[in-house]
Design a protein around this motif. Structure first.
Motif, PDB file in Angstrom:
ATOM      1  N   GLU A 154      -6.119  -0.968  -1.639  1.00  0.00           N
ATOM      2  CA  GLU A 154      -4.897  -0.457  -1.017  1.00  0.00           C
ATOM      3  C   GLU A 154      -4.330  -1.478  -0.028  1.00  0.00           C
ATOM      4  O   GLU A 154      -3.126  -1.729  -0.012  1.00  0.00           O
ATOM      5  CB  GLU A 154      -5.194   0.867  -0.305  1.00  0.00           C
ATOM      6  CG  GLU A 154      -3.982   1.502   0.327  1.00  0.00           C
ATOM      7  CD  GLU A 154      -4.303   2.818   1.013  1.00  0.00           C
ATOM      8  OE1 GLU A 154      -3.353   3.454   1.499  1.00  0.00           O
ATOM      9  OE2 GLU A 154      -5.479   3.227   1.079  1.00  0.00           O
ATOM     10  N   MET A 155      -5.202  -2.078   0.765  1.00  0.00           N
ATOM     11  CA  MET A 155      -4.749  -3.055   1.761  1.00  0.00           C
ATOM     12  C   MET A 155      -4.156  -4.288   1.081  1.00  0.00           C
ATOM     13  O   MET A 155      -3.148  -4.823   1.515  1.00  0.00           O
ATOM     14  CB  MET A 155      -5.916  -3.474   2.667  1.00  0.00           C
ATOM     15  CG  MET A 155      -5.527  -4.410   3.779  1.00  0.00           C
ATOM     16  SD  MET A 155      -4.446  -3.659   5.012  1.00  0.00           S
ATOM     17  CE  MET A 155      -5.643  -2.738   5.950  1.00  0.00           C
ATOM     18  N   MET A 156      -4.761  -4.737   0.005  1.00  0.00           N
ATOM     19  CA  MET A 156      -4.349  -5.990  -0.612  1.00  0.00           C
ATOM     20  C   MET A 156      -3.210  -5.840  -1.617  1.00  0.00           C
ATOM     21  O   MET A 156      -2.449  -6.787  -1.810  1.00  0.00           O
ATOM     22  CB  MET A 156      -5.553  -6.645  -1.298  1.00  0.00           C
ATOM     23  CG  MET A 156      -6.605  -7.077  -0.299  1.00  0.00           C
ATOM     24  SD  MET A 156      -8.145  -7.807  -0.942  1.00  0.00           S
ATOM     25  CE  MET A 156      -8.039  -7.786  -2.659  1.00  0.00           C
ATOM     26  N   LYS A 157      -3.065  -4.673  -2.235  1.00  0.00           N
ATOM     27  CA  LYS A 157      -2.124  -4.579  -3.354  1.00  0.00           C
ATOM     28  C   LYS A 157      -1.002  -3.558  -3.191  1.00  0.00           C
ATOM     29  O   LYS A 157      -0.023  -3.627  -3.923  1.00  0.00           O
ATOM     30  CB  LYS A 157      -2.894  -4.267  -4.635  1.00  0.00           C
ATOM     31  CG  LYS A 157      -3.824  -5.390  -5.045  1.00  0.00           C
ATOM     32  CD  LYS A 157      -4.474  -5.113  -6.365  1.00  0.00           C
ATOM     33  CE  LYS A 157      -5.358  -6.292  -6.767  1.00  0.00           C
ATOM     34  NZ  LYS A 157      -5.997  -6.068  -8.051  1.00  0.00           N
ATOM     35  N   SER A 158      -1.124  -2.641  -2.261  1.00  0.00           N
ATOM     36  CA  SER A 158      -0.114  -1.586  -2.158  1.00  0.00           C
ATOM     37  C   SER A 158       1.035  -1.991  -1.241  1.00  0.00           C
ATOM     38  O   SER A 158       0.923  -2.924  -0.447  1.00  0.00           O
ATOM     39  CB  SER A 158      -0.743  -0.289  -1.638  1.00  0.00           C
ATOM     40  OG  SER A 158      -1.002  -0.396  -0.248  1.00  0.00           O
ATOM     41  N   GLU A 159       2.119  -1.254  -1.367  1.00  0.00           N
ATOM     42  CA  GLU A 159       3.266  -1.468  -0.480  1.00  0.00           C
ATOM     43  C   GLU A 159       2.864  -1.173   0.968  1.00  0.00           C
ATOM     44  O   GLU A 159       3.281  -1.871   1.890  1.00  0.00           O
ATOM     45  CB  GLU A 159       4.434  -0.571  -0.909  1.00  0.00           C
ATOM     46  CG  GLU A 159       5.740  -0.969  -0.298  1.00  0.00           C
ATOM     47  CD  GLU A 159       6.155  -2.407  -0.628  1.00  0.00           C
ATOM     48  OE1 GLU A 159       6.663  -3.081   0.287  1.00  0.00           O
ATOM     49  OE2 GLU A 159       5.990  -2.847  -1.773  1.00  0.00           O
ATOM     50  N   LYS A 160       2.054  -0.145   1.159  1.00  0.00           N
ATOM     51  CA  LYS A 160       1.568   0.189   2.503  1.00  0.00           C
ATOM     52  C   LYS A 160       0.779  -0.978   3.090  1.00  0.00           C
ATOM     53  O   LYS A 160       0.933  -1.334   4.251  1.00  0.00           O
ATOM     54  CB  LYS A 160       0.703   1.448   2.451  1.00  0.00           C
ATOM     55  CG  LYS A 160       0.228   1.938   3.793  1.00  0.00           C
ATOM     56  CD  LYS A 160      -0.550   3.242   3.641  1.00  0.00           C
ATOM     57  CE  LYS A 160      -0.959   3.796   4.981  1.00  0.00           C
ATOM     58  NZ  LYS A 160      -1.676   5.076   4.828  1.00  0.00           N
ATOM     59  N   GLU A 213       3.130  -3.673   4.237  1.00  0.00           N
ATOM     60  CA  GLU A 213       3.773  -3.315   5.506  1.00  0.00           C
ATOM     61  C   GLU A 213       2.813  -3.510   6.675  1.00  0.00           C
ATOM     62  O   GLU A 213       3.204  -3.988   7.741  1.00  0.00           O
ATOM     63  CB  GLU A 213       4.270  -1.866   5.464  1.00  0.00           C
ATOM     64  CG  GLU A 213       5.453  -1.660   4.549  1.00  0.00           C
ATOM     65  CD  GLU A 213       6.670  -2.486   4.950  1.00  0.00           C
ATOM     66  OE1 GLU A 213       6.970  -2.557   6.148  1.00  0.00           O
ATOM     67  OE2 GLU A 213       7.305  -3.067   4.051  1.00  0.00           O
ATOM     68  N   ILE A 214       1.562  -3.154   6.482  1.00  0.00           N
ATOM     69  CA  ILE A 214       0.544  -3.369   7.515  1.00  0.00           C
ATOM     70  C   ILE A 214       0.431  -4.861   7.813  1.00  0.00           C
ATOM     71  O   ILE A 214       0.398  -5.274   8.971  1.00  0.00           O
ATOM     72  CB  ILE A 214      -0.816  -2.779   7.081  1.00  0.00           C
ATOM     73  CG1 ILE A 214      -0.757  -1.252   7.114  1.00  0.00           C
ATOM     74  CG2 ILE A 214      -1.951  -3.299   7.960  1.00  0.00           C
ATOM     75  CD1 ILE A 214      -1.957  -0.563   6.492  1.00  0.00           C
ATOM     76  N   GLU A 215       0.382  -5.675   6.776  1.00  0.00           N
ATOM     77  CA  GLU A 215       0.268  -7.117   6.977  1.00  0.00           C
ATOM     78  C   GLU A 215       1.451  -7.667   7.762  1.00  0.00           C
ATOM     79  O   GLU A 215       1.285  -8.510   8.652  1.00  0.00           O
ATOM     80  CB  GLU A 215       0.141  -7.837   5.635  1.00  0.00           C
ATOM     81  CG  GLU A 215      -0.075  -9.329   5.798  1.00  0.00           C
ATOM     82  CD  GLU A 215      -0.264 -10.045   4.484  1.00  0.00           C
ATOM     83  OE1 GLU A 215      -0.614 -11.243   4.535  1.00  0.00           O
ATOM     84  OE2 GLU A 215      -0.067  -9.449   3.410  1.00  0.00           O
ATOM     85  N   LYS A 216       2.654  -7.193   7.470  1.00  0.00           N
ATOM     86  CA  LYS A 216       3.838  -7.648   8.214  1.00  0.00           C
ATOM     87  C   LYS A 216       3.715  -7.315   9.700  1.00  0.00           C
ATOM     88  O   LYS A 216       4.016  -8.148  10.559  1.00  0.00           O
ATOM     89  CB  LYS A 216       5.109  -6.999   7.654  1.00  0.00           C
ATOM     90  CG  LYS A 216       5.559  -7.565   6.341  1.00  0.00           C
ATOM     91  CD  LYS A 216       6.810  -6.834   5.868  1.00  0.00           C
ATOM     92  CE  LYS A 216       7.151  -7.199   4.439  1.00  0.00           C
ATOM     93  NZ  LYS A 216       8.286  -6.415   3.938  1.00  0.00           N
TER      94      LYS A 216
END
Length: 95
Positions: A53-59, A62-65
């Protein structure tokens, strides 16, 4: 946390860490909550799901941004003339 530019999987173990997870995940939106079983164990499948989820999802994107934006602010704060440096200098001068 985000000051290093790394999104987090929040997996608290003790005391105030549960409050930190709430702040990190729900308020700052800079991490994902990792769920554990009743016996306090996090399964490999749960970790895999959260990492994916962290590496591939839109969420995750957004977290990475948000994490990268906080990183920039943190670096600026500790540079010469940054807010953290100035605050520390004022504190030391007041002693």
């Amino acid at each position: 946390m985000g000051a290093t530019g790394v999104p987090m999987l929040a997996w608290p173990l003790y005391a105030e860490q549960k409050m930190n997870r709430t702040f990190l995940v729900e308020r700052m939106k800079m991490g994902l909550k990792v769920s554990e079983s009743e016996d306090g164990i996090v399964s490999a499948a749960e970790l895999e799901q959260r990492l994916t989820e962290m590496m591939k999802s839109e969420k995750g994107k957004e977290i990475e941004k948000r994490v990268m934006a906080v990183r920039v602010c943190a670096v600026e704060a500790v540079n010469n003339g940054g807010s953290s440096r100035v605050a520390l200098a004022h504190f030391v001068e007041s002693l």
